[in-house]
Design an enzyme around this catalytic site. Structure first.
Site, mmCIF file in Angstrom:
data_model
loop_
_atom_site.group_PDB
_atom_site.id
_atom_site.type_symbol
_atom_site.label_atom_id
_atom_site.label_comp_id
_atom_site.label_asym_id
_atom_site.label_seq_id
_atom_site.Cartn_x
_atom_site.Cartn_y
_atom_site.Cartn_z
ATOM 1 N N ASP A 7 -4.913 -73.096 133.875
ATOM 2 C CA ASP A 7 -5.382 -73.486 135.217
ATOM 3 C C ASP A 7 -4.282 -73.540 136.270
ATOM 4 O O ASP A 7 -4.456 -74.160 137.325
ATOM 5 C CB ASP A 7 -6.081 -74.860 135.173
ATOM 6 C CG ASP A 7 -7.379 -74.792 134.389
ATOM 7 O OD1 ASP A 7 -7.890 -73.668 134.237
ATOM 8 O OD2 ASP A 7 -7.853 -75.837 133.940
ATOM 9 N N HIS A 31 23.920 -62.797 136.975
ATOM 10 C CA HIS A 31 22.577 -63.293 137.338
ATOM 11 C C HIS A 31 22.348 -64.721 136.859
ATOM 12 O O HIS A 31 21.230 -65.082 136.482
ATOM 13 C CB HIS A 31 21.496 -62.360 136.776
ATOM 14 C CG HIS A 31 21.444 -61.043 137.494
ATOM 15 N ND1 HIS A 31 20.821 -59.924 136.999
ATOM 16 C CD2 HIS A 31 21.962 -60.666 138.685
ATOM 17 C CE1 HIS A 31 20.946 -58.932 137.857
ATOM 18 N NE2 HIS A 31 21.638 -59.352 138.889
ATOM 19 N N ASP A 39 24.195 -67.173 145.535
ATOM 20 C CA ASP A 39 23.549 -65.927 145.962
ATOM 21 C C ASP A 39 22.079 -66.287 146.157
ATOM 22 O O ASP A 39 21.351 -66.479 145.178
ATOM 23 C CB ASP A 39 23.737 -64.853 144.885
ATOM 24 C CG ASP A 39 23.143 -63.502 145.276
ATOM 25 O OD1 ASP A 39 22.349 -63.461 146.238
ATOM 26 O OD2 ASP A 39 23.473 -62.497 144.615
ATOM 27 N N ASP A 93 19.367 -61.675 151.743
ATOM 28 C CA ASP A 93 20.127 -61.678 150.482
ATOM 29 C C ASP A 93 21.594 -61.962 150.823
ATOM 30 O O ASP A 93 22.304 -61.066 151.287
ATOM 31 C CB ASP A 93 19.953 -60.293 149.831
ATOM 32 C CG ASP A 93 20.625 -60.201 148.474
ATOM 33 O OD1 ASP A 93 21.118 -61.220 147.953
ATOM 34 O OD2 ASP A 93 20.668 -59.074 147.926
ATOM 35 N N HIS A 143 29.553 -54.133 139.279
ATOM 36 C CA HIS A 143 28.282 -53.762 139.929
ATOM 37 C C HIS A 143 28.564 -52.930 141.170
ATOM 38 O O HIS A 143 29.704 -52.806 141.607
ATOM 39 C CB HIS A 143 27.448 -55.010 140.251
ATOM 40 C CG HIS A 143 28.105 -56.007 141.171
ATOM 41 N ND1 HIS A 143 28.169 -55.834 142.538
ATOM 42 C CD2 HIS A 143 28.715 -57.194 140.915
ATOM 43 C CE1 HIS A 143 28.774 -56.880 143.080
ATOM 44 N NE2 HIS A 143 29.127 -57.715 142.121
ATOM 45 N N HIS A 172 22.750 -52.235 148.042
ATOM 46 C CA HIS A 172 21.401 -51.765 147.720
ATOM 47 C C HIS A 172 20.590 -51.864 149.006
ATOM 48 O O HIS A 172 20.920 -52.629 149.915
ATOM 49 C CB HIS A 172 20.765 -52.584 146.586
ATOM 50 C CG HIS A 172 20.724 -54.066 146.829
ATOM 51 N ND1 HIS A 172 19.800 -54.689 147.644
ATOM 52 C CD2 HIS A 172 21.520 -55.068 146.369
ATOM 53 C CE1 HIS A 172 20.017 -55.994 147.652
ATOM 54 N NE2 HIS A 172 21.072 -56.262 146.903
ATOM 55 N N HIS A 199 15.710 -55.708 146.208
ATOM 56 C CA HIS A 199 16.272 -54.385 145.883
ATOM 57 C C HIS A 199 15.219 -53.411 146.374
ATOM 58 O O HIS A 199 14.290 -53.050 145.652
ATOM 59 C CB HIS A 199 16.534 -54.244 144.388
ATOM 60 C CG HIS A 199 17.673 -55.107 143.914
ATOM 61 N ND1 HIS A 199 18.095 -55.163 142.621
ATOM 62 C CD2 HIS A 199 18.518 -55.942 144.592
ATOM 63 C CE1 HIS A 199 19.128 -56.002 142.513
ATOM 64 N NE2 HIS A 199 19.395 -56.484 143.699
ATOM 65 N N GLU A 206 28.186 -56.168 149.249
ATOM 66 C CA GLU A 206 28.418 -57.314 148.381
ATOM 67 C C GLU A 206 29.469 -57.089 147.296
ATOM 68 O O GLU A 206 29.161 -57.129 146.106
ATOM 69 C CB GLU A 206 27.100 -57.753 147.743
ATOM 70 C CG GLU A 206 26.268 -56.648 147.103
ATOM 71 C CD GLU A 206 24.996 -57.205 146.448
ATOM 72 O OE1 GLU A 206 25.126 -58.123 145.624
ATOM 73 O OE2 GLU A 206 23.904 -56.721 146.774
ATOM 74 N N TYR A 257 35.220 -60.797 139.217
ATOM 75 C CA TYR A 257 34.784 -61.767 138.204
ATOM 76 C C TYR A 257 35.826 -61.747 137.080
ATOM 77 O O TYR A 257 35.934 -60.753 136.358
ATOM 78 C CB TYR A 257 33.396 -61.382 137.692
ATOM 79 C CG TYR A 257 32.447 -61.080 138.832
ATOM 80 C CD1 TYR A 257 31.759 -62.101 139.481
ATOM 81 C CD2 TYR A 257 32.296 -59.769 139.305
ATOM 82 C CE1 TYR A 257 30.925 -61.826 140.563
ATOM 83 C CE2 TYR A 257 31.466 -59.485 140.388
ATOM 84 C CZ TYR A 257 30.787 -60.516 141.010
ATOM 85 O OH TYR A 257 29.971 -60.243 142.082
ATOM 86 N N ARG A 275 31.884 -63.502 144.938
ATOM 87 C CA ARG A 275 31.146 -62.409 145.589
ATOM 88 C C ARG A 275 30.882 -62.839 147.021
ATOM 89 O O ARG A 275 30.673 -64.034 147.295
ATOM 90 C CB ARG A 275 29.826 -62.132 144.851
ATOM 91 C CG ARG A 275 28.985 -61.047 145.494
ATOM 92 C CD ARG A 275 27.870 -60.476 144.596
ATOM 93 N NE ARG A 275 26.846 -61.425 144.220
ATOM 94 C CZ ARG A 275 26.760 -61.995 143.027
ATOM 95 N NH1 ARG A 275 27.648 -61.716 142.075
ATOM 96 N NH2 ARG A 275 25.784 -62.852 142.761
ATOM 97 N N GLU A 324 28.443 -61.509 150.216
ATOM 98 C CA GLU A 324 27.351 -60.560 150.467
ATOM 99 C C GLU A 324 26.724 -60.795 151.832
ATOM 100 O O GLU A 324 26.361 -61.927 152.172
ATOM 101 C CB GLU A 324 26.270 -60.725 149.383
ATOM 102 C CG GLU A 324 25.038 -59.878 149.623
ATOM 103 C CD GLU A 324 24.042 -59.915 148.465
ATOM 104 O OE1 GLU A 324 23.995 -60.925 147.745
ATOM 105 O OE2 GLU A 324 23.315 -58.925 148.311
HETATM 106 N N1 GLY Z 1 20.594 -61.264 144.667
HETATM 107 C C1 GLY Z 1 20.562 -60.027 144.024
HETATM 108 C C2 GLY Z 1 21.533 -59.120 144.600
HETATM 109 O O1 GLY Z 1 22.416 -59.544 145.312
HETATM 110 O O2 GLY Z 1 21.444 -57.955 144.455
HETATM 111 MN MN MN Z 2 22.163 -58.090 146.892
HETATM 112 MN MN MN Z 3 22.383 -61.307 146.391
#
Ligand code: GLY
Ligand code: MN
Ligand code: MN
Length: 455
Positions: free
Chosen positions: A45, A249, A266, A277, A360, A364, A371, A400, A404, A421, A423
Site C-alpha cells: 500500500d 556513488h 554531490d 547537478d 570518471h 555528461h 545523465h 566535474e 580520489y 570533486r 561540479e
Molecule cells: N551526480 C551524478 C553525477 O554527477 O554524474
Molecule cells: Mn554530474
Molecule cells: Mn553530480
C-alpha cells in the site's frame, strides 16, 4: 503539472510540430505511440513518488501516470490524441485529482482524448492505412506486446481493404536529438534549478561542523530544495565524509563528519522536471589543511581549464582533455605520480596513469534526466569511432573533474583518503559558457570565508 491557468500549451504543441516535421522528413509520417512511465510500488500500500517519463513529458507537459500520447502525422496534418486515466470519484478520494479525458483537450492543447482503457479498442483503427509506427524500440512495459496485438488486428482488417504499417521506426533518437538543445522555457527552469541547488549546498556548508553525521547535511539539502519549491532531488544525494568521498556513488549515510576531514556533497534538485547537478567539497571544520588545499586547487584549476573550452569551436571531449592535462600535471608535481617511472606529462596522459586517481569522465549532458539523453558523437560522422559532438549553443553539460586518493603503500600518507570533486552546470552559448550553478562558492578561500562567517 503546472496549474490550469499557466500551463504552457504552445511550448508542447511546438515541440510536437517539430517532431512531426522530423517524422515527415524521415518518411511519409505515420503514427507515434509513446507511453509515460509506470507507477512503482515500494511495499504494501505504499508507492515510490511517481515520476513521469521524460520523453512523454517533453511532448505533453502531462505528469499523471497511466497515459499514452498518440500522434497521427501526414503531409497535411498532425493530429494529437491523449489517452489518460478517466475521472473516478472513488480513486480521486484516495489518490488525488485526475484530469480526465473530458478536460484534457482544452487543458493540454491536444485534439482529442480518451480513457486509457480505450487504447486497445481504438489503436487498430488508428494504425490502419498508416505507413509506419513510431515508437521506442526495445522499451520495457506492455506497449511492445500491445503493438503486436494491434498489428495483428489491423492485418485481420485487410479483407476490408485496410493496409498494415510495414515499418516500426525508433522515435527515441529523434526526441533525444531535440532534447539535447534546450529551448528558452527549459533554460529558464534549469537556471532556477541551479540556483535552488546552489542555495542548498550553501545551507549544508553553513551547517557543517565536526560531530554531525552525513545524514544531517543531507537533511539540510532536502529542506532547502523542498522549501524553495523543487519537487524532488534529481538523484540520490551523495554526502561523503573523509574516506567515503573516494567512493564515487556513496549515499549519504550515518558516518560521522570528523574534525580535519573533508566532506564531498554531490546533490541537485529536480524542478518542474529538470535536474541540477552540483558537487562541492569543503572542510568539515571550515579550514582546509595544506595537503587538502593542494589537491583542491589542482581540481579547481582543472575545472577552470575545462570551462575555458566549453564553448563553440570545441567538441564534447575538449573539456575532458583540458581537465586531464591539469590533473595529471598536478599529480606529477605532488609526486603522486612518479616521474621517474612514468616520465613526463605526455607519457602519463598516453598511458592513462591518472586513472588510478581520476577514473570518471569530466562531463555528461544535463536536462530532464541528470545523465541526460543526446548523442555524444556526431550522428553524421563517417570516422570510426565517430567524431565527438561539437558543442553548440543551448546544449547543457556538467563540468566535474575530481581526484580520489585512497590509502596505499606507495602514496604519501598526507594525501590518504582525500576525495575531491567540483561540479558545475554549463549552458553553451555563442560566447563563454554560462555556469548556472555558481551561486555557491567554489574557490577554497571563498568556501572558508562562508563557513567562518556562519560558525
Ligand atoms: N551526480 C551524478 C553525477 O554527477 O554524474
Ligand atoms: Mn554530474
Ligand atoms: Mn553530480
Amino acid at each position: 503539472m503546472t496549474t490550469m491557468n499557466n500551463f504552457p500549451k504552445d511550448i508542447y504543441a511546438n515541440r510536437r510540430a517539430r517532431l512531426a516535421e522530423i517524422m515527415l522528413r524521415k518518411s511519409d509520417g505515420g503514427v507515434l505511440v509513446l507511453e509515460t512511465a509506470p507507477e512503482h510500488f515500494r511495499n504494501r500500500d505504499s508507492d515510490f513518488p511517481y515520476r513521469h517519463d521524460s520523453d512523454f513529458y517533453y511532448l505533453t507537459g502531462f505528469t499523471e501516470p497511466g497515459a499514452t500520447l498518440v500522434m497521427m502525422v501526414d503531409k497535411k496534418s498532425c493530429k494529437t490524441i491523449i489517452f489518460c486515466r478517466p475521472k473516478d470519484l472513488e480513486r480521486e478520494i484516495w489518490d488525488g485529482w485526475r484530469l480526465g479525458p473530458e478536460a484534457a483537450p482544452v487543458q493540454l492543447g491536444v485534439d482529442q482524448a480518451f480513457a486509457q482503457s480505450e487504447l486497445d479498442n481504438l489503436m487498430p483503427d488508428f494504425l490502419a492505412d498508416q505507413p509506419a509506427i513510431y515508437s521506442r524500440l526495445g522499451s520495457e512495459g506492455p506497449l511492445q506486446n500491445q503493438l503486436k496485438n494491434w498489428l495483428h488486428k489491423v492485418k485481420g482488417m485487410s479483407r476490408s481493404g485496410a493496409s498494415t504499417p510495414n515499418r516500426i521506426e525508433d522515435v527515441e533518437a529523434m526526441i533525444h536529438e531535440m532534447r539535447l538543445f534546450k529551448d528558452s522555457h527549459e533554460v529558464n527552469i534549469m537556471r532556477t534549478a541551479g540556483k535552488i541547488a546552489a542555495d542548498g549546498h550553501i545551507s549544508a556548508m553553513k551547517a557543517s561542523k565536526p560531530g554531525l553525521r552525513e545524514y544531517h547535511l543531507e537533511a539540510s539539502l532536502l529542506y532547502s530544495f523542498r522549501n524553495a519549491g523543487a519537487q524532488s532531488v534529481a538523484y540520490n544525494s551523495i554526502v561523503a565524509g573523509g574516506a567515503n568521498a573516494c567512493v564515487l556513488h556513496h549515499r549519504a549515510g550515518n558516518a560521522e563528519l570528523k574534525d580535519g576531514d573533508l566532506c564531498l556533497i554531490d546533490a541537485g534538485c529536480e524542478l518542474d522536471g529538470y535536474a541540477s547537478d552540483i558537487t562541492r567539497t569543503f572542510p568539515v571544520n571550515g579550514k582546509f589543511s595544506g595537503p587538502q588545499r593542494a589537491i583542491y586547487d589542482i581540481v579547481l584549476a582543472a575545472q577552470e581549464a575545462a570551462i575555458a573550452v566549453t564553448k563553440m569551436g570545441f567538441d564534447f571531449q575538449a573539456p575532458h582533455d583540458a581537465a586531464l592535462k591539469v590533473l595529471t600535471q598536478g599529480l606529477l608535481d605532488l609526486n603522486l605520480l612518479d616521474k621517474k617511472t612514468i616520465g613526463g606529462l605526455d607519457n602519463a596522459l598516453e598511458t592513462k596513469a591518472y586513472q588510478r586517481f581520476y577514473m570518471h569522465r569530466t562531463s555528461h549532458w544535463l536536462g530532464m534526466d541528470v545523465h541526460d539523453v543526446g548523442n555524444y558523437r556526431e550522428p553524421g560522422s563517417s570516422t570510426k569511432p565517430k567524431a565527438w559532438r561539437s558543442l553548440k549553443p543551448n546544449m547543457v553539460l556538467t563540468i566535474e573533474p575530481g581526484l580520489y586518493i585512497r590509502k596505499a603503500d606507495d602514496v604519501n600518507p598526507q594525501y590518504w583518503d582525500i576525495g575531491i570533486r567540483i561540479e558545475d552546470d554549463a549552458l553553451v552559448t555563442n560566447g563563454e559558457c554560462e555556469l548556472m550553478s555558481r551561486g555557491v562558492p567554489v574557490k577554497a578561500d571563498e568556501i572558508e570565508y562562508l563557513m567562518k562567517k556562519s560558525s
